[in-house]
Design a protein around this motif. Structure first.
Motif, mmCIF file in Angstrom:
data_model
loop_
_atom_site.group_PDB
_atom_site.id
_atom_site.type_symbol
_atom_site.label_atom_id
_atom_site.label_comp_id
_atom_site.label_asym_id
_atom_site.label_seq_id
_atom_site.Cartn_x
_atom_site.Cartn_y
_atom_site.Cartn_z
ATOM 1 N N THR A 12 116.915 -9.292 48.622
ATOM 2 C CA THR A 12 116.357 -8.072 48.050
ATOM 3 C C THR A 12 115.759 -8.348 46.673
ATOM 4 O OG1 THR A 12 117.953 -6.729 49.260
ATOM 5 C CG2 THR A 12 116.892 -5.697 47.363
ATOM 6 N N ALA A 13 116.439 -9.149 45.877
ATOM 7 C CA ALA A 13 115.926 -9.494 44.548
ATOM 8 C C ALA A 13 114.594 -10.231 44.661
ATOM 9 C CB ALA A 13 116.949 -10.350 43.796
ATOM 10 N N LYS A 14 114.471 -11.114 45.636
ATOM 11 C CA LYS A 14 113.204 -11.835 45.842
ATOM 12 C C LYS A 14 112.096 -10.868 46.246
ATOM 13 C CE LYS A 14 115.190 -16.297 47.095
ATOM 14 N NZ LYS A 14 115.380 -17.290 48.162
ATOM 15 N N GLU A 15 112.414 -9.923 47.117
ATOM 16 C CA GLU A 15 111.425 -8.943 47.537
ATOM 17 C C GLU A 15 110.992 -8.060 46.365
ATOM 18 O OE1 GLU A 15 109.758 -8.464 50.463
ATOM 19 O OE2 GLU A 15 110.659 -10.370 51.055
ATOM 20 N N ILE A 16 111.943 -7.681 45.533
ATOM 21 C CA ILE A 16 111.624 -6.860 44.356
ATOM 22 C C ILE A 16 110.717 -7.642 43.414
ATOM 23 C CG2 ILE A 16 112.606 -5.850 42.252
ATOM 24 C CD1 ILE A 16 115.020 -5.001 44.004
ATOM 25 N N GLN A 17 111.028 -8.915 43.215
ATOM 26 C CA GLN A 17 110.203 -9.756 42.338
ATOM 27 C C GLN A 17 108.790 -9.889 42.903
ATOM 28 O OE1 GLN A 17 111.583 -13.785 41.847
ATOM 29 N NE2 GLN A 17 110.633 -13.955 39.833
ATOM 30 N N LYS A 18 108.678 -10.097 44.209
ATOM 31 C CA LYS A 18 107.373 -10.203 44.859
ATOM 32 C C LYS A 18 106.586 -8.901 44.702
ATOM 33 C CE LYS A 18 105.398 -10.987 49.445
ATOM 34 N NZ LYS A 18 105.690 -11.211 50.857
ATOM 35 N N GLU B 30 102.987 -8.076 42.716
ATOM 36 C CA GLU B 30 101.869 -7.379 43.360
ATOM 37 C C GLU B 30 101.456 -6.150 42.565
ATOM 38 O OE1 GLU B 30 103.110 -6.616 47.382
ATOM 39 O OE2 GLU B 30 103.127 -8.745 47.897
ATOM 40 N N VAL B 31 102.434 -5.414 42.037
ATOM 41 C CA VAL B 31 102.139 -4.231 41.223
ATOM 42 C C VAL B 31 101.407 -4.644 39.948
ATOM 43 C CG1 VAL B 31 103.204 -2.413 39.818
ATOM 44 C CG2 VAL B 31 103.983 -2.804 42.151
ATOM 45 N N GLN B 32 101.844 -5.722 39.327
ATOM 46 C CA GLN B 32 101.179 -6.201 38.110
ATOM 47 C C GLN B 32 99.736 -6.606 38.405
ATOM 48 O OE1 GLN B 32 103.633 -9.325 36.514
ATOM 49 N NE2 GLN B 32 105.236 -7.922 35.861
ATOM 50 N N ARG C 101 96.311 -4.862 36.874
ATOM 51 C CA ARG C 101 95.214 -5.584 36.208
ATOM 52 C C ARG C 101 93.876 -5.273 36.883
ATOM 53 N NH1 ARG C 101 99.124 -9.706 36.040
ATOM 54 N NH2 ARG C 101 98.271 -10.648 37.918
ATOM 55 N N GLU C 102 93.871 -5.214 38.205
ATOM 56 C CA GLU C 102 92.638 -4.901 38.924
ATOM 57 C C GLU C 102 92.152 -3.494 38.599
ATOM 58 O OE1 GLU C 102 93.759 -5.623 42.975
ATOM 59 O OE2 GLU C 102 93.495 -7.797 42.785
ATOM 60 N N ILE C 103 93.072 -2.550 38.493
ATOM 61 C CA ILE C 103 92.707 -1.175 38.145
ATOM 62 C C ILE C 103 92.125 -1.124 36.732
ATOM 63 C CG2 ILE C 103 93.668 1.112 37.601
ATOM 64 C CD1 ILE C 103 95.559 0.697 40.012
ATOM 65 N N GLN C 104 92.730 -1.865 35.818
ATOM 66 C CA GLN C 104 92.208 -1.899 34.446
ATOM 67 C C GLN C 104 90.782 -2.447 34.416
ATOM 68 O OE1 GLN C 104 95.365 -4.149 32.502
ATOM 69 N NE2 GLN C 104 96.008 -2.308 31.402
ATOM 70 N N GLU C 105 90.547 -3.521 35.178
ATOM 71 C CA GLU C 105 89.198 -4.100 35.228
ATOM 72 C C GLU C 105 88.208 -3.108 35.842
ATOM 73 O OE1 GLU C 105 87.989 -6.948 33.906
ATOM 74 O OE2 GLU C 105 89.975 -7.092 32.987
ATOM 75 N N THR C 106 88.622 -2.429 36.889
ATOM 76 C CA THR C 106 87.754 -1.435 37.524
ATOM 77 C C THR C 106 87.438 -0.309 36.553
ATOM 78 O OG1 THR C 106 88.664 -1.955 39.705
ATOM 79 C CG2 THR C 106 87.538 0.157 39.475
ATOM 80 N N ASN C 107 88.446 0.131 35.811
ATOM 81 C CA ASN C 107 88.221 1.188 34.817
ATOM 82 C C ASN C 107 87.224 0.746 33.754
ATOM 83 O OD1 ASN C 107 89.855 3.106 35.997
ATOM 84 N ND2 ASN C 107 91.648 2.603 34.759
ATOM 85 N N LYS C 108 87.297 -0.512 33.319
ATOM 86 C CA LYS C 108 86.341 -1.029 32.332
ATOM 87 C C LYS C 108 84.922 -0.978 32.895
ATOM 88 C CE LYS C 108 89.500 -4.174 29.955
ATOM 89 N NZ LYS C 108 89.836 -5.588 29.688
ATOM 90 N N GLU C 109 84.775 -1.398 34.153
ATOM 91 C CA GLU C 109 83.457 -1.391 34.778
ATOM 92 C C GLU C 109 82.930 0.039 34.926
ATOM 93 O OE1 GLU C 109 81.546 -4.052 35.425
ATOM 94 O OE2 GLU C 109 83.139 -5.230 34.489
ATOM 95 N N VAL C 110 83.797 0.958 35.326
ATOM 96 C CA VAL C 110 83.390 2.358 35.473
ATOM 97 C C VAL C 110 82.969 2.920 34.124
ATOM 98 C CG1 VAL C 110 84.247 4.691 35.980
ATOM 99 C CG2 VAL C 110 84.725 2.809 37.555
ATOM 100 N N ASN C 111 83.713 2.593 33.073
ATOM 101 C CA ASN C 111 83.357 3.075 31.735
ATOM 102 C C ASN C 111 82.003 2.527 31.293
ATOM 103 O OD1 ASN C 111 85.653 4.622 31.482
ATOM 104 N ND2 ASN C 111 86.823 3.027 30.430
ATOM 105 N N LYS C 112 81.738 1.242 31.583
ATOM 106 C CA LYS C 112 80.440 0.653 31.241
ATOM 107 C C LYS C 112 79.315 1.366 31.992
ATOM 108 C CE LYS C 112 82.024 -4.054 30.282
ATOM 109 N NZ LYS C 112 81.979 -5.459 30.745
ATOM 110 N N LEU C 113 79.541 1.608 33.277
ATOM 111 C CA LEU C 113 78.533 2.284 34.091
ATOM 112 C C LEU C 113 78.316 3.707 33.595
ATOM 113 C CD1 LEU C 113 76.664 2.221 36.534
ATOM 114 C CD2 LEU C 113 78.616 2.937 37.934
ATOM 115 N N SER C 114 79.387 4.385 33.266
ATOM 116 C CA SER C 114 79.290 5.753 32.769
ATOM 117 C C SER C 114 78.497 5.801 31.464
ATOM 118 C CB SER C 114 80.696 6.318 32.565
ATOM 119 O OG SER C 114 80.632 7.641 32.125
ATOM 120 N N LYS C 115 78.750 4.843 30.596
ATOM 121 C CA LYS C 115 78.030 4.774 29.320
ATOM 122 C C LYS C 115 76.547 4.503 29.572
ATOM 123 C CE LYS C 115 77.921 2.397 24.903
ATOM 124 N NZ LYS C 115 78.491 1.333 24.067
#
Length: 74
Positions: free
Chosen positions: A31-37, A41-43, A47-61
């Motif tokens: 269970t600990a290994k699954e939680i770590q995995k 994945e959540v991290q 990061r992918e969401i943050q990058e997408t938000n940056k791109e959306v903000n650039k496009l919006s600007k």
């Protein structure tokens, strides 16, 4: 926890209890290994969401600046 004592059964030996503890420990480790995995994945997704938000903000600007230029032309 309950105050009711666990009844004694002759087929419950130290070895059986020890084996149950070992199995429980194994399951905890899995269970600990699954939680770590999942945490990794959540991290990654975060990061992918943050990058997408940056791109959306650039496009919006860029769209906002384009809209301002249309206003200047008119």
């Amino acid at each position: 926890m309950s105050d009711t004592p666990i009844p004694y059964t002759p087929d419950l030996t130290f070895e059986k209890v020890w084996a149950m503890f070992q199995e429980t420990d194994k399951k905890f480790q899995e269970t600990a290994k699954e939680i770590q995995k999942t945490n990794l994945e959540v991290q990654k997704t975060h990061r992918e969401i943050q990058e997408t938000n940056k791109e959306v903000n650039k496009l919006s600007k860029a769209i906002g600046e384009l809209s301002n230029r249309f206003g200047e032309v008119a």
